[in-house]
Enzyme design. Structure first.
Site, PDB file in Angstrom:
ATOM      1  N   ASN A   7      -3.569   2.501  -1.165  1.00  0.00           N
ATOM      2  CA  ASN A   7      -2.621   1.572  -0.548  1.00  0.00           C
ATOM      3  C   ASN A   7      -3.341   0.225  -0.348  1.00  0.00           C
ATOM      4  O   ASN A   7      -4.384   0.166   0.312  1.00  0.00           O
ATOM      5  CB  ASN A   7      -2.166   2.168   0.791  1.00  0.00           C
ATOM      6  N   HIS A  10      -3.527  -3.686   3.245  1.00  0.00           N
ATOM      7  CA  HIS A  10      -4.393  -4.427   4.166  1.00  0.00           C
ATOM      8  C   HIS A  10      -5.297  -5.434   3.480  1.00  0.00           C
ATOM      9  O   HIS A  10      -5.921  -6.258   4.135  1.00  0.00           O
ATOM     10  CB  HIS A  10      -5.139  -3.467   5.085  1.00  0.00           C
ATOM     11  N   HIS A  43       3.531  -1.410   0.573  1.00  0.00           N
ATOM     12  CA  HIS A  43       4.694  -1.293   1.469  1.00  0.00           C
ATOM     13  C   HIS A  43       5.278  -2.689   1.646  1.00  0.00           C
ATOM     14  O   HIS A  43       4.652  -3.553   2.260  1.00  0.00           O
ATOM     15  CB  HIS A  43       4.210  -0.717   2.809  1.00  0.00           C
ATOM     16  N   ARG A  45       7.407  -4.613   3.621  1.00  0.00           N
ATOM     17  CA  ARG A  45       8.095  -4.494   4.917  1.00  0.00           C
ATOM     18  C   ARG A  45       9.184  -5.549   5.011  1.00  0.00           C
ATOM     19  O   ARG A  45       9.074  -6.624   4.405  1.00  0.00           O
ATOM     20  CB  ARG A  45       7.095  -4.658   6.066  1.00  0.00           C
ATOM     21  N   ARG A  49       5.097  -8.886   6.472  1.00  0.00           N
ATOM     22  CA  ARG A  49       3.864  -9.246   7.185  1.00  0.00           C
ATOM     23  C   ARG A  49       2.607  -9.133   6.330  1.00  0.00           C
ATOM     24  O   ARG A  49       1.620  -9.756   6.599  1.00  0.00           O
ATOM     25  CB  ARG A  49       3.712  -8.424   8.460  1.00  0.00           C
ATOM     26  N   GLU A  70       6.465   1.700  -1.065  1.00  0.00           N
ATOM     27  CA  GLU A  70       6.917   2.224   0.241  1.00  0.00           C
ATOM     28  C   GLU A  70       7.936   1.257   0.794  1.00  0.00           C
ATOM     29  O   GLU A  70       7.718   0.041   0.771  1.00  0.00           O
ATOM     30  CB  GLU A  70       5.736   2.242   1.217  1.00  0.00           C
ATOM     31  N   THR A 101       3.189   2.282  10.418  1.00  0.00           N
ATOM     32  CA  THR A 101       4.189   3.352  10.483  1.00  0.00           C
ATOM     33  C   THR A 101       3.762   4.381  11.537  1.00  0.00           C
ATOM     34  O   THR A 101       2.647   4.896  11.486  1.00  0.00           O
ATOM     35  CB  THR A 101       4.294   4.027   9.094  1.00  0.00           C
ATOM     36  N   GLU A 151       5.896  13.351   1.419  1.00  0.00           N
ATOM     37  CA  GLU A 151       4.569  12.929   1.853  1.00  0.00           C
ATOM     38  C   GLU A 151       4.449  13.346   3.310  1.00  0.00           C
ATOM     39  O   GLU A 151       5.227  12.908   4.166  1.00  0.00           O
ATOM     40  CB  GLU A 151       4.373  11.412   1.720  1.00  0.00           C
ATOM     41  N   HIS A 191      -1.754   8.813   5.886  1.00  0.00           N
ATOM     42  CA  HIS A 191      -1.727   8.009   7.118  1.00  0.00           C
ATOM     43  C   HIS A 191      -2.891   8.389   8.019  1.00  0.00           C
ATOM     44  O   HIS A 191      -3.006   9.525   8.448  1.00  0.00           O
ATOM     45  CB  HIS A 191      -0.412   8.113   7.894  1.00  0.00           C
TER      46      HIS A 191
HETATM   47  N1  PXP Z   1       1.450   6.767   3.768  1.00  0.00           N
HETATM   48  C1  PXP Z   1       2.401   6.033   4.385  1.00  0.00           C
HETATM   49  C2  PXP Z   1       3.814   6.480   4.277  1.00  0.00           C
HETATM   50  C3  PXP Z   1       2.080   4.858   5.090  1.00  0.00           C
HETATM   51  O1  PXP Z   1       3.048   4.148   5.692  1.00  0.00           O
HETATM   52  C4  PXP Z   1       0.732   4.442   5.108  1.00  0.00           C
HETATM   53  C5  PXP Z   1       0.369   3.162   5.795  1.00  0.00           C
HETATM   54  O2  PXP Z   1       0.937   2.088   5.138  1.00  0.00           O
HETATM   55  C6  PXP Z   1      -0.219   5.228   4.447  1.00  0.00           C
HETATM   56  C7  PXP Z   1       0.160   6.393   3.805  1.00  0.00           C
HETATM   57  C8  PXP Z   1      -1.660   4.847   4.405  1.00  0.00           C
HETATM   58  O3  PXP Z   1      -2.183   4.948   5.692  1.00  0.00           O
HETATM   59  P1  PXP Z   1      -3.610   4.354   6.010  1.00  0.00           P
HETATM   60  O4  PXP Z   1      -3.556   2.872   5.764  1.00  0.00           O
HETATM   61  O5  PXP Z   1      -3.813   4.704   7.452  1.00  0.00           O
HETATM   62  O6  PXP Z   1      -4.568   5.036   5.091  1.00  0.00           O
END
Ligand code: PXP
Length: 239
Positions: A7, A10, A43, A45, A49, A70, A101, A151, A191
């Site tokens: 992902n 960030h 994602h 959003r 952001r 996402e 999330t 998931e 997550h």
């Molecule tokens: N899965 C989902 C559905 C999420 O919303 C996120 C965060 O965007 C992640 C996985 C990844 O989580 P993390 O950034 O804590 O590894």
């Protein structure tokens, strides 16, 4: 062997903090793929952001593995997904005030909405994953309304304060993965997973993909910091 999908949200968070064009999540995605990641996740959003529309469009052109978008189950996002055609959409709950999330979808609370959105996406041959808590009722309804993948939300496990709490939450994830797999749903998890708490997951072969972002970006910043400083010293040291 389970797959890693990275992902890149960030990376975009850091870029947006300065409103500039670096670091670019598209570049990070390419590096992740070169390192062996088998999927890229972003994602989009509603408040934009971190990931921007431009990121999703370019990622669609550049990702060579699988692009997982996402998004919330709202008309604007469904329209964007149907235009951009990611390989997979993961439906997630979204609240404006949350930092990230906070929990899984309540599919059971609104099955008609999710059934409709799943149909609209599958009409365009987009695979659909539903992000749910490790709760058998949510997994069963995700299957009933036509989801391809669940998931499983690992955030509560990651937040556990004691070992006993972590083990109890982990067990729920394991049972949920077994249930989802028995229904022929694809099973992924994510997550809050990091380089320590992910180690336990070797005992759940039903989970075939991990969705991880924050801890990889955090490790990139810390592990790469010394090199970055040295490179700048080399530049200014030459003055
Ligand atoms: N899965 C989902 C559905 C999420 O919303 C996120 C965060 O965007 C992640 C996985 C990844 O989580 P993390 O950034 O804590 O590894």
């Amino acid at each position: 062997m389970a797959r890693l999908a990275v992902n890149v949200d960030h990376v975009a968070t850091v870029r947006q903090a300065r409103g500039t064009n670096e670091p670019d999540p598209v570049v990070a995605a390419a590096i992740a793929e070169l390192a062996g990641a088998e999927g890229i996740i972003c994602h989009l959003r509603e408040d934009r952001r971190h990931i921007q529309d431009r990121d999703v469009r370019i990622l669609r052109e550049t990702v060579k593995t699988r692009l997982n978008l996402e998004m919330a189950a709202v008309p604007e996002m469904v329209r964007i997904a149907r235009e951009i055609l990611p390989d997979l959409v993961t439906l997630v709950p979204e609240k404006r005030q949350e930092v990230t999330t906070e929990g899984g979808l309540d599919v059971l609370g609104n099955p008609d909405l999710y059934r409709k959105v799943v149909e609209e996406l599958k009409e365009k041959s987009i695979e659909v994953s539903l992000f749910v808590d490790p709760d058998p009722r949510q997994i069963e309804i995700a299957h009933t309304i036509g989801g391809d993948v669940v998931e499983i939300h690992t955030g509560h496990y990651a937040d556990a304060r004691t070992r006993a709490e972590a083990m109890e939450r982990f067990e729920k994830i394991a049972q949920s993965a077994i249930l989802a797999d028995s229904m022929k749903l694809g099973v992924s998890a994510g997550h809050g997973l990091n380089y320590v708490n992910v180690k336990r997951f070797g005992t759940i072969p039903q989970i075939t993909e991990y969705s991880i972002g924050h801890s990889i970006v955090a490790r990139a910043v810390t592990a790469g910091f010394e090199k970055a400083v040295r490179e700048m010293i080399e530049l200014v040291g030459g003055f």
